[in-house]
Write a protein that holds these residues in place. Structure first.
Motif, PDB file in Angstrom:
ATOM      1  N   UNK A 166      13.806  31.668 -18.173  1.00 50.19           N
ATOM      2  CA  UNK A 166      14.074  30.987 -19.383  1.00 50.19           C
ATOM      3  C   UNK A 166      13.924  29.466 -19.378  1.00 50.19           C
ATOM      4  N   UNK A 167      13.445  28.841 -18.018  1.00 52.56           N
ATOM      5  CA  UNK A 167      13.279  27.601 -17.706  1.00 52.56           C
ATOM      6  C   UNK A 167      14.703  26.764 -18.238  1.00 52.56           C
ATOM      7  N   UNK A 168      15.708  27.126 -17.774  1.00 49.20           N
ATOM      8  CA  UNK A 168      16.902  26.483 -18.105  1.00 49.20           C
ATOM      9  C   UNK A 168      17.056  25.150 -17.494  1.00 49.20           C
ATOM     10  N   UNK A 169      16.719  24.918 -16.259  1.00 48.93           N
ATOM     11  CA  UNK A 169      16.673  23.770 -15.485  1.00 48.93           C
ATOM     12  C   UNK A 169      15.507  22.658 -15.695  1.00 48.93           C
ATOM     13  N   UNK A 170      14.231  23.409 -15.994  1.00 51.41           N
ATOM     14  CA  UNK A 170      13.368  22.593 -16.454  1.00 51.41           C
ATOM     15  C   UNK A 170      13.338  22.025 -17.675  1.00 51.41           C
ATOM     16  N   UNK A 171      13.870  22.582 -18.597  1.00 49.16           N
ATOM     17  CA  UNK A 171      14.028  22.127 -20.044  1.00 49.16           C
ATOM     18  C   UNK A 171      14.940  21.085 -19.597  1.00 49.16           C
ATOM     19  N   UNK A 172      16.156  21.100 -19.044  1.00 50.42           N
ATOM     20  CA  UNK A 172      17.113  20.204 -18.954  1.00 50.42           C
ATOM     21  C   UNK A 172      16.359  18.774 -18.182  1.00 50.42           C
ATOM     22  N   UNK A 173      15.488  19.005 -17.388  1.00 50.40           N
ATOM     23  CA  UNK A 173      14.916  17.800 -16.752  1.00 50.40           C
ATOM     24  C   UNK A 173      14.014  17.056 -17.692  1.00 50.40           C
ATOM     25  N   UNK A 174      13.219  17.984 -18.355  1.00 54.41           N
ATOM     26  CA  UNK A 174      12.340  17.515 -19.393  1.00 54.41           C
ATOM     27  C   UNK A 174      12.867  16.793 -20.546  1.00 54.41           C
ATOM     28  N   UNK A 175      14.142  17.190 -21.013  1.00 59.78           N
ATOM     29  CA  UNK A 175      14.881  16.509 -22.039  1.00 59.78           C
ATOM     30  C   UNK A 175      15.425  15.094 -21.582  1.00 59.78           C
ATOM     31  N   UNK A 176      15.644  15.139 -20.366  1.00 60.60           N
ATOM     32  CA  UNK A 176      16.251  13.708 -19.931  1.00 60.60           C
ATOM     33  C   UNK A 176      14.922  12.881 -19.779  1.00 60.60           C
ATOM     34  N   UNK A 177      13.804  13.475 -19.071  1.00 62.85           N
ATOM     35  CA  UNK A 177      12.924  12.383 -19.038  1.00 62.85           C
ATOM     36  C   UNK A 177      11.938  12.059 -20.366  1.00 62.85           C
TER      37      UNK A 177
END
Length: 432
Positions: free
Chosen positions: A396-407
């Motif tokens: 579900x890309x939970x962590x990658x979504x988190x990083x991308x939201x910050x970036x």
């Protein structure tokens, strides 16, 4: 699993689709049969170049068939991208299922919950070679104290850097994460056409060491009970350290936010980055690129100068399906495929790091390239929560979504981490 080349965004999306399409899992009860002859079916993963792997496997199968008269082995090399659909379907259809499979070590808990893997605890304990399996590899086949396979190889990441660029600019390999960031910016300032270090918003397994090095954890708990820790103060510090590398002074967010592990290694191999976090399994891609002969590898540094950041211990395992009607033969084949001899030959063929400590020490002595990765393993590695929920969290890309939201600036670290923590806890709760 060997997750660097296999956890790009496109793959994660494929796994989501595959998992959604997979039929509901049955109880996968044992066949109760133990035939001593006949045909065994094996599913192994395709590689970018599978031929060297096939050669090693063929030698193992030839010896196996010679040792077991009247036995034949059929091997199919399946795409990693469709493994979720194929394997879950096999759990529900014993008649067409393989007897032995290769599977990613992050899939263990989910496959055990699905009832597809056979408990081989006693077989593993009686296997003389098993005593030399490293603790992390052993953990990767263990769920609630029981063993469901044999470790096949381990994959770990370290820091690749351009020796020609560093020599030209008078730089040294960074010895801390702060120094890594400052070195990357120095390179970018001197050579605006290069990323100082290629990073990706979708490169979850490259970002995890920053969290762990800062004292954070993905989750806390064990067995069937986990709670997210991604929003703790220490974890947020690690998230901030990683996401600070996105920007015009290193790796512009517009270009790097969507990059996965494959993309960062490709950027390095093609000469577009001075540094990248890559695996031992990335060597072939780097050697085939423009930087051949102009790079070196060191462990990814930690927070304290001279320390090594904890790395994710990826890799693959070999397991026996519960539905097999050839239990004894299948277990023997599992051991042969994952044996010390086979792992040593697989290293020579594919550069996959052995899971046996003595074999790994030998190949490190023979091949200097391996030393930074072995040193990283020796310094202590980390693994994902041993929960079937991890497959959902990952796909579900939970962590990658988190990083991308910050970036991207959509959320600050606290808000993004808080949202990710809630999603993780929902997944842990649903997994029981």
């Amino acid at each position: 699993m060997k997750l660097a080349p296999r956890l790009a965004v496109s793959l994660a999306a494929a796994v989501v689709t595959a998992t959604a399409c997979a039929p509901q899992t049955s109880d996968n009860s044992s066949s109760g049969k133990d035939e001593k002859s006949g045909t065994l079916r094996v599913w192994l993963f395709q590689e970018v170049n599978t031929k060297p792997k096939e050669k090693v496997v063929d030698a193992v199968l030839a010896d196996f068939e010679k040792a077991h008269e009247g036995t034949k082995v059929d091997v199919e090399y399946i795409p990693v991208e469709t493994r979720a659909q194929r394997i879950k379907a096999a759990f529900n259809d014993p008649d067409s299922a393989p007897d032995v499979i290769e599977y990613g070590n992050t899939d263990t808990a989910g496959y055990v919950k699905d009832g597809g893997l056979m408990d081989v605890t006693e077989d593993f304990g009686a296997w003389d070679e098993a005593k030399d399996a490293d603790p992390t590899a052993r953990q990767s086949v263990t769920v609630d104290g029981k063993i469901y396979g044999a470790p096949y190889f381990v994959g770990v990441r370290a820091l690749y850097y351009r020796t020609d660029v560093f020599d030209e600019l008078g730089l040294e390999a960074p010895k801390s994460l702060d120094e890594l960031a400052s070195t990357a910016r120095k390179v970018r300032a001197a050579k605006p056409d290069l990323y100082g270090i290629a990073v990706g918003g979708a490169y979850t397994y490259g970002a995890m060491p920053f969290i762990w090095a800062n004292g954070g954890e993905l989750a806390t708990g064990k067995g069937g009970s986990y709670a997210s820790a991604i929003d703790s103060a220490a974890a947020r510090k690690g998230i901030e350290a990683y996401t600070s590398l996105f920007g015009d002074d290193n790796c512009p967010a517009a270009k790097c936010a969507g990059m996965g592990g494959n993309d960062t290694v490709t950027a390095f191999a093609s000469g577009k980055a001075a540094m990248a976090i890559g695996g031992d399994f990335s060597r072939q891609a780097v050697e085939a690129g423009k930087v051949k002969g102009k790079y070196a590898v060191v462990p990814l540094p930690g927070v304290k100068p001279g320390s090594i950041a904890p790395a994710f211990a990826g890799g693959n395992n070999i397991g026996v399906l519960k539905s097999t009607s050839h239990r004894t033969l299948a277990v023997d084949l599992m051991k042969r495929l994952a044996s010390k001899q086979a792992q040593g030959e697989m290293f020579d063929a594919m550069s996959f790091l052995p899971t046996f400590t003595d074999v790994r020490q030998r190949v490190a002595a023979e091949e200097p390239f391996v030393k930074p990765f072995v040193d990283t393993l020796a310094a202590g590695t980390k693994f994902v929560p041993a929960s079937p929920a991890w497959a959902t969290i990952d796909s579900s890309q939970v962590l990658s979504t988190m990083f991308q939201e910050v970036v991207s600036g959509k959320k600050d670290v606290g808000a993004a981490a808080g949202d990710a923590a809630r999603k993780m806890d929902d997944a842990f709760g649903s997994a029981g």
